[in-house]
Design a protein around this motif. Structure first.
Motif, mmCIF file in Angstrom:
data_model
loop_
_atom_site.group_PDB
_atom_site.id
_atom_site.type_symbol
_atom_site.label_atom_id
_atom_site.label_comp_id
_atom_site.label_asym_id
_atom_site.label_seq_id
_atom_site.Cartn_x
_atom_site.Cartn_y
_atom_site.Cartn_z
ATOM 1 N N GLN A 1 0.776 -1.036 -0.019
ATOM 2 C CA GLN A 1 0.078 -0.049 -0.001
ATOM 3 C C GLN A 1 0.851 1.354 -0.017
ATOM 4 N N ASN A 2 1.872 1.128 0.857
ATOM 5 C CA ASN A 2 2.991 2.297 0.857
ATOM 6 C C ASN A 2 3.858 2.529 0.016
ATOM 7 N N ASP A 3 4.595 1.127 -0.633
ATOM 8 C CA ASP A 3 5.794 1.367 -1.287
ATOM 9 C C ASP A 3 5.127 1.744 -2.762
ATOM 10 N N ARG A 4 5.260 2.730 -3.197
ATOM 11 C CA ARG A 4 4.913 3.207 -4.538
ATOM 12 C C ARG A 4 6.028 3.684 -5.492
ATOM 13 N N VAL A 5 5.904 3.668 -6.544
ATOM 14 C CA VAL A 5 6.974 4.110 -7.589
ATOM 15 C C VAL A 5 5.984 5.114 -8.571
ATOM 16 N N ASN B 1 12.040 1.132 -12.689
ATOM 17 C CA ASN B 1 12.791 1.976 -11.666
ATOM 18 C C ASN B 1 12.265 1.649 -10.208
ATOM 19 N N GLY B 2 12.275 0.390 -9.997
ATOM 20 C CA GLY B 2 12.194 -0.244 -8.588
ATOM 21 C C GLY B 2 10.644 -0.728 -8.508
ATOM 22 N N GLY B 3 9.868 -0.852 -9.401
ATOM 23 C CA GLY B 3 8.517 -1.248 -9.133
ATOM 24 C C GLY B 3 8.341 -2.763 -8.890
ATOM 25 N N ILE B 4 9.646 -3.534 -8.841
ATOM 26 C CA ILE B 4 9.584 -4.942 -8.859
ATOM 27 C C ILE B 4 10.082 -5.447 -7.483
ATOM 28 N N LYS B 5 9.359 -6.057 -6.658
ATOM 29 C CA LYS B 5 10.032 -6.556 -5.384
ATOM 30 C C LYS B 5 10.312 -7.960 -5.713
ATOM 31 N N ALA C 1 5.560 -0.356 -17.316
ATOM 32 C CA ALA C 1 6.911 -0.722 -17.740
ATOM 33 C C ALA C 1 7.956 0.245 -17.270
ATOM 34 N N ASP C 2 7.676 1.245 -17.187
ATOM 35 C CA ASP C 2 8.475 2.504 -16.752
ATOM 36 C C ASP C 2 8.693 2.362 -15.154
#
Length: 293
Positions: A136-140, A151-155, A146-147
Motif C-alpha cells: 500500500q505504501n511502497d509506490r513508484v 525504476n524499482g517497481g518489482i519486489k 513498464a517504466d
C-alpha cells in the motif's frame, strides 16, 4: 436573464404591437404566458410594469438573511475528508466466536483489572533476509507499468530465503530479552529448554507471585510436557483450553510490537542470516517504550 431585463423586453415588444402570445413564443418559454399577460395588462393601464411586491407568498424561511446564515454556518463547520486504510482483522468461524466469548467471560470472572496488567504475553515470529514491504505504501511514480518496473517497481523475493525464528515476551512493564531460534526445528523440547526459562526469569523479576503467563496455540505450546512445565513453574498461566484460536488481535505483538521492530530494521544491511540476526538485535534495543507500555 434577470427579471428586470425580461420586463423591458416585454414592454418594448408590446408597445411595438406584439401580442402576449407572440412575446411568449419569442422568449422561448423563458417566462410564463400568464405572467406576460399580467405584465401587458399593467402596461395597458399605467404604461409600465410596476411590481410593488414579489409575486406569490412572502418568503419566511428562504430569505437572504437566512441563506447567508446557513452558508456561514456550513463554512465554519466544514469538515475535511480523510482517507483511511482498511483494518485487517481475523475472519472468525461461529465456533471461534463462541470460544472468544467464553474466554472473555473467563477473564472478566477471574481477573481484576490490576491483575490483567500482570499478564506476560509471548509470541514467536519468523524473519527472513528478503525483508518486508507494504504494497500500500511502497509506490513508484512512473508514466506506465513498464517504466515503473524499470525504476524499482518489482519486489523480488526468494522462494526459500534464509530465516530465523524470534521469541519475545512483553507486558505492562516492558519486554523480555530476545530468544533467537535459528538451529533447526523448534519443537516442544527446544521451547521448554530455551524459551520458558527466559519468560519465567523475567516474569518473576517484575511480578513475582502475581505473574500470569500467556502463550498461543502453537503445537510446541500445546504439548503435554510444555503444559506440565508451565503448571509446575509459573505462578499462573493461561492454559491450552483457555486461549482462543485465530486471535492475533488479542496479542499486542501482532498489532503493535512486531511492526515496530521490523520498521526499525536497516534492510539494506541484511544480506545473510548473520546480518539478519545482527539487525534483529540492534533494532530490538530501539523499540519505543510508548509501543510497549
Amino acid at each position: 436573464m434577470k427579471s428586470k431585463d425580461l420586463q423591458n423586453i416585454v414592454l418594448s415588444k408590446y408597445q411595438n404591437g406584439d401580442t402576449p402570445t407572440k412575446n411568449f413564443r419569442d422568449l422561448n418559454g423563458g417566462i410564463g404566458l400568464r405572467t406576460i399577460k399580467r405584465w401587458c395588462q399593467m402596461i395597458l393601464q399605467s404604461g409600465s410594469i410596476t411590481l410593488s411586491n414579489p409575486p406569490g407568498c412572502p418568503r419566511l424561511a428562504r430569505t437572504k438573511g437566512n441563506i447567508r446564515k446557513v452558508k456561514n454556518g456550513l463554512r465554519r463547520k466544514k469538515k475535511r475528508l480523510h482517507h483511511y486504510k482498511k483494518v485487517v482483522e481475523p475472519l472468525l468461524s461461529d465456533d471461534q466466536k463462541i470460544k472468544r466469548k467464553k474466554f472473555a467471560n473467563w477473564i472478566r470472572t477471574h481477573f481484576r483489572k490490576e491483575e490483567t496488567m500482570r499478564i506476560l504475553f509471548s509470541e514467536e515470529k519468523f524473519f527472513d533476509i528478503d525483508g518486508i514491504y507494504n504494497s500500500q505504501n511502497d509506490r513508484v511514480w512512473a508514466i506506465d507499468r513498464a517504466d515503473a518496473d524499470k525504476n524499482g517497481g518489482i519486489k523480488q523475493k526468494r522462494k526459500f530465503p534464509q530465516k530465523v525464528m524470534v521469541w519475545l515476551g512483553a507486558c505492562s512493564k516492558g519486554v523480555t530479552s530476545l530468544v533467537i531460534l535459528d538451529e533447526g526445528t523448534v519443537d516442544h523440547a527446544v521451547y521448554i529448554e530455551k524459551v520458558l526459562p527466559v519468560a519465567l526469569k523475567y516474569g518473576n523479576q517484575v511480578f513475582g507471585s502475581g505473574l500470569v503467563f500467556q502463550q498461543d496455540g502453537a503445537k510446541p505450546h500445546l504439548h503435554h510436557l510444555t503444559q506440565q512445565w508451565c503448571r509446575d513453574n509459573f505462578p499462573s498461566f493461561i492454559g491450552k483450553d483457555r486461549w482462543t484460536p485465530n486471535s492475533p488481535d488479542l496479542n499486542p505483538f501482532d498489532y503493535s510490537i512486531w511492526d515496530e521492530l521490523v520498521n526499525i530494521f536497516n534492510w539494506n544491511k541484511v544480506q545473510s542470516k548473520i546480518t539478519l540476526i545482527q539487525q534483529i538485535k540492534s533494532s530490538f534495543k530501539n523499540i519505543r517504550e510508548s509501543i510497549v507500555f
